[in-house]
Design an enzyme around this catalytic site. Structure first.
Site, short mmCIF file in Angstrom:
data_model
loop_
_atom_site.label_atom_id
_atom_site.label_comp_id
_atom_site.label_asym_id
_atom_site.label_seq_id
_atom_site.Cartn_x
_atom_site.Cartn_y
_atom_site.Cartn_z
N HIS A 70 76.16 -50.65 -1.79
CA HIS A 70 77.49 -51.04 -1.97
C HIS A 70 78.54 -50.23 -1.48
CE1 HIS A 70 78.94 -48.88 -5.58
NE2 HIS A 70 77.51 -49.34 -6.11
N ASP A 103 78.00 -42.77 -6.73
CA ASP A 103 77.97 -44.28 -6.89
C ASP A 103 79.00 -44.78 -5.87
OD1 ASP A 103 77.64 -46.62 -7.47
OD2 ASP A 103 78.89 -46.61 -9.35
N GLU A 137 80.39 -54.75 -5.17
CA GLU A 137 79.24 -54.72 -6.27
C GLU A 137 79.89 -54.45 -7.63
OE1 GLU A 137 76.22 -53.06 -8.86
OE2 GLU A 137 77.90 -52.05 -8.16
N GLU A 138 80.96 -53.70 -7.63
CA GLU A 138 81.30 -53.28 -8.98
C GLU A 138 82.08 -54.15 -9.81
OE1 GLU A 138 80.68 -50.37 -10.14
OE2 GLU A 138 80.41 -48.92 -8.67
N GLU A 163 71.17 -47.29 -5.25
CA GLU A 163 72.05 -46.46 -6.29
C GLU A 163 71.47 -45.36 -7.11
OE1 GLU A 163 74.97 -48.00 -7.71
OE2 GLU A 163 74.87 -50.21 -7.51
N HIS A 352 81.49 -43.26 -11.81
CA HIS A 352 82.76 -43.85 -12.73
C HIS A 352 83.72 -42.75 -13.06
CE1 HIS A 352 81.05 -48.26 -12.39
NE2 HIS A 352 80.78 -47.49 -11.32
#
Ligand SMILES: [Zn+2]
Length: 379
Positions: A70, A103, A137-138, A163, A352
């Site tokens: 992503h 990520d 995606e998130e 990922e 994140h």
């Protein structure tokens, strides 16, 4: 590509701020880099400034292996807490810092470079590698859902999601469901509650019923573990001496193959229906997000190939595991044909977070791992 070029390309991708949007700029950048090597791509528009990218190398005869990543990243949070600005990727002591470093812009860029290098080396592939770079995606796997609906995943015989898994290979993950329940009541002075309808009390009834249901679930997945449910947001009422006329809660469920998403939907619907038959209860349930668990065959050629290549190139026997978090695979596996999936990509446990980084060596080694898996898988 030499090492510096590979690092620079990842920096370029990280430096494009694609926080929950603006993925088209990433898509345009990758499209341009791929086109320099004669690799054709197609943008699939999702919304303004948001487009997924589909690129392909190899031949149409034979198998098709999907490479997917992503392009969106999550918010950088408090920028002042970062060692380096989140969208000015910086090398420091073998690490590359920046939002998306782990990520998952390193996984995505490694896949793109693998395709470029295989092309440049004139490697004859016995099939095709198809890049599926996605938007959103998130926030709900939006791009993967669109690409799957439009048929872009129908020809896949295997899929690698890049990922961050670090040095493990993931072949299963839980499903994820989000819901909102709104309770409608009636305002009244709290000294005269009999004139009102307490919306919060009715949400509590719902919580109790759901807890009862969850307690009856005995099934456990040997790889993924337990089915879980949590109420995560609750809002209601506006003043301490007024009976609340409205209250709302949100919950998240992590499903396992033994307790299907459909079953959960059905049971929750029945709970709401039953409670709404009681006097004054008015509850409304909305499903905000519904992703199926992914459970791939751990003995598939893809898993075996990935393990063999990792062993050969990195000298490690990579453990095969399941994870709780969902990925774009939850959407891609809705394609017409069934195919094995692995989640295998560079990165660590900083997604994140502030000061997200990737170990540069991990990023570089995965480029070669992806190349070799593709060559071996396509035969
Ligand atoms: Zn991710």
């Amino acid at each position: 590509m030499n090492k510096q070029e590979k690092i620079q390309m990842l920096k370029d991708v990280i430096n494009i701020n694609s926080t929950n949007g603006n993925e088209e700029e990433v898509a345009d950048y990758l499209l341009k880099r791929l086109s320099e090597y004669g690799i054709l791509s197609q943008k699939v528009q999702y919304a303004e400034k948001r487009a997924s990218l589909v690129s392909q190398i190899g031949v149409d005869t034979g198998k098709t292996l999907g490479f997917s990543g992503h392009m969106d990243v999550v918010d950088a949070g408090d920028v002042s807490m970062w060692k380096y600005p989140p969208f000015e990727a910086m090398e420091d002591d073998g690490k590359l810092y920046g939002r998306g470093a782990t990520d998952m812009k390193s996984g995505l860029t490694a896949m793109v470079i693998a395709m470029i290098e295989l092309t440049k080396e004139g490697k004859a592939l016995n099939g095709a590698i198809k890049l599926l770079a996605t938007v959103g995606e998130e926030v709900g796997e939006l791009g993967a859902a669109q690409l799957t609906k439009e048929g872009f995943a129908d020809d896949l015989d295997g899929l690698i999601i890049g990922e961050p898994s670090g040095h493990i290979i993931v072949y299963a993950h839980k499903g994820s469901m989000n819901y909102t329940v709104t309770s409608y009541g009636k305002n009244a002075h709290s000294s005269m509650p009999e004139l009102g309808i307490n919306a919060i009390n009715h949400l509590v009834l719902f919580c109790n019923e759901v807890d009862k249901y969850v307690a009856t679930i005995q099934a456990k997945n040997e790889i993924l573990g337990d089915f879980t449910h949590n109420v995560t947001v609750i809002n209601g009422g506006n003043q301490v001496n007024s009976i609340p006329e409205k209250a709302e809660l949100q919950g998240n469920i992590r499903t396992i193959p033994e307790v299907s998403n459909e079953q959960v939907e059905k049971v929750f619907g029945e709970i709401i229906q039953k409670l709404n038959q009681q006097k004054d209860v008015k509850l409304e349930l909305v499903w905000d997000y519904n992703k199926q668990p992914v459970f791939s065959d751990k003995d598939s050629t893809l898993v075996k190939t990935a393990q063999a290549v990792a062993k050969e190139q990195l000298g490690e026997k990579m453990p095969l595991l399941g994870i709780a978090g969902t990925t774009d695979a939850a959407e891609f596996t809705k394609a017409k044909k069934e195919f094995p999936v692995i989640v295998f990509g560079p990165g660590n446990n900083t997604p994140h977070q502030v000061n997200e980084y990737v170990d540069i060596d991990n990023y570089l080694e995965m480029i070669d791992v992806y190349k070799e898996i593709a060559v071996k898988f396509l035969g």
